[in-house]
Design an enzyme around this catalytic site. Structure first.
Site, PDB file in Angstrom:
ATOM      1  N   ASP A 134      -6.846  11.626   9.617  1.00 63.98           N
ATOM      2  CA  ASP A 134      -5.988  10.448   9.467  1.00 63.98           C
ATOM      3  C   ASP A 134      -6.371   9.453  10.560  1.00 63.98           C
ATOM      4  O   ASP A 134      -6.043   9.651  11.730  1.00 63.98           O
ATOM      5  CB  ASP A 134      -4.512  10.815   9.614  1.00 63.98           C
ATOM      6  CG  ASP A 134      -3.936  11.467   8.365  1.00 63.98           C
ATOM      7  OD1 ASP A 134      -4.722  11.989   7.552  1.00 63.98           O
ATOM      8  OD2 ASP A 134      -2.689  11.481   8.218  1.00 63.98           O
ATOM      9  N   LYS A 149      -2.081   5.178   4.348  1.00 59.97           N
ATOM     10  CA  LYS A 149      -0.904   5.801   4.966  1.00 59.97           C
ATOM     11  C   LYS A 149      -0.079   4.732   5.660  1.00 59.97           C
ATOM     12  O   LYS A 149      -0.620   3.875   6.361  1.00 59.97           O
ATOM     13  CB  LYS A 149      -1.363   6.874   5.957  1.00 59.97           C
ATOM     14  CG  LYS A 149      -0.242   7.551   6.733  1.00 59.97           C
ATOM     15  CD  LYS A 149      -0.811   8.615   7.660  1.00 59.97           C
ATOM     16  CE  LYS A 149       0.235   9.154   8.620  1.00 59.97           C
ATOM     17  NZ  LYS A 149      -0.321  10.167   9.557  1.00 59.97           N
ATOM     18  N   LYS A 176       0.186   7.950   1.357  1.00 62.92           N
ATOM     19  CA  LYS A 176       0.915   8.873   2.240  1.00 62.92           C
ATOM     20  C   LYS A 176       2.001   8.092   2.969  1.00 62.92           C
ATOM     21  O   LYS A 176       1.720   7.086   3.616  1.00 62.92           O
ATOM     22  CB  LYS A 176      -0.029   9.533   3.234  1.00 62.92           C
ATOM     23  CG  LYS A 176       0.684  10.480   4.208  1.00 62.92           C
ATOM     24  CD  LYS A 176      -0.299  11.220   5.099  1.00 62.92           C
ATOM     25  CE  LYS A 176       0.405  12.041   6.170  1.00 62.92           C
ATOM     26  NZ  LYS A 176      -0.549  12.795   7.021  1.00 62.92           N
TER      27      LYS A 176
END
Length: 223
Positions: free
Chosen positions: A92, A154, A183
């Site tokens: 990430d 995300k 996400k």
């Protein structure tokens, strides 16, 4: 949505800067107990968490360029490579917010693409800090993420203000379509929050209060 479906979607996280080795051990034991599929820890603890969780087929993920995103691309790439050597199986990364705000979209795209390349096919998500962006910037950066080859957009780290909202998730999904995942992280504190976020279009959730969420309680954590 039943509890097991939700458990399967949650990335359980422990990213506080003061987390000790004992904290990580307890966190991993809790992960095993509740059946989460993926955890996220800071790079320093990837190897240790991997040693505890790999026998249980639980993935260890790592944040790259955490928590501001302002590192150079070279640093992000090297951090990614080392994390993978240490056992990381999901990445990430933080988007370069300064470049994004400056309209340097080629820089943003290259930054993401180089980390994706270094990730060697592992699932890669790009954190954009929705609370710091206009809707136009959220749309543009999601388009860039798709072009750069990452797997998810995300919402947030939870460390820089704001977090996932139903409105933002709907917007990101409208751009992402079926090309990439969404996400939601930051601010998901209850089971109801999680269900609403999934209904809005999220297919992964990041939460440090995952146990409270699936147990029907309220998490005090925002990341």
């Amino acid at each position: 949505m039943d509890k097991q479906q939700l458990i399967d979607m949650i990335d359980y996280t422990l990213l506080t800067p003061t987390a000790s080795k004992e904290d990580i051990k307890a966190f991993c034991e809790e992960t095993i107990e509740y059946g989460f599929k993926t955890v996220f820890v800071n790079p320093f603890y990837v190897s240790y968490a991997h040693s505890l969780l790999s026998p249980h087929n639980i993935k260890v993920g790592v944040p790259i360029g955490f928590s501001l995103g302002g590192a150079t691309t070279h640093v992000k790439v090297e951090e990614t490579k080392e994390a993978i050597k240490n056992g990381a199986e999901e990445i990430d990364m933080l988007v370069n917010l300064g470049a994004l705000k400056s309209g340097e979209y080629d820089v943003v795209k290259n930054d993401i693409a180089e980390v994706v390349k270094a990730s060697q096919g592992l699932t890669t998500k790009v954190i954009i800090e929705t609370a710091l962006l206009t809707d136009e910037e959220k749309v543009k950066v999601t388009e860039i993420i798709i072009e750069a080859g990452a797997d998810f957009v995300k919402t947030a780290t939870g460390f820089n203000g704001g977090g996932a909202t139903v409105e933002d998730v709907k917007l990101l999904r409208s751009v992402a379509g079926d090309k990439i995942g969404v996400k939601a992280a930051g601010g998901v504190k209850t089971y109801e929050d999680a269900v609403n976020i999934v209904a809005a279009g999220a297919n992964r959730i990041g939460a440090s209060g995952a146990v409270a969420i699936i147990s029907g309680g309220v998490s005090e954590a925002s990341y």
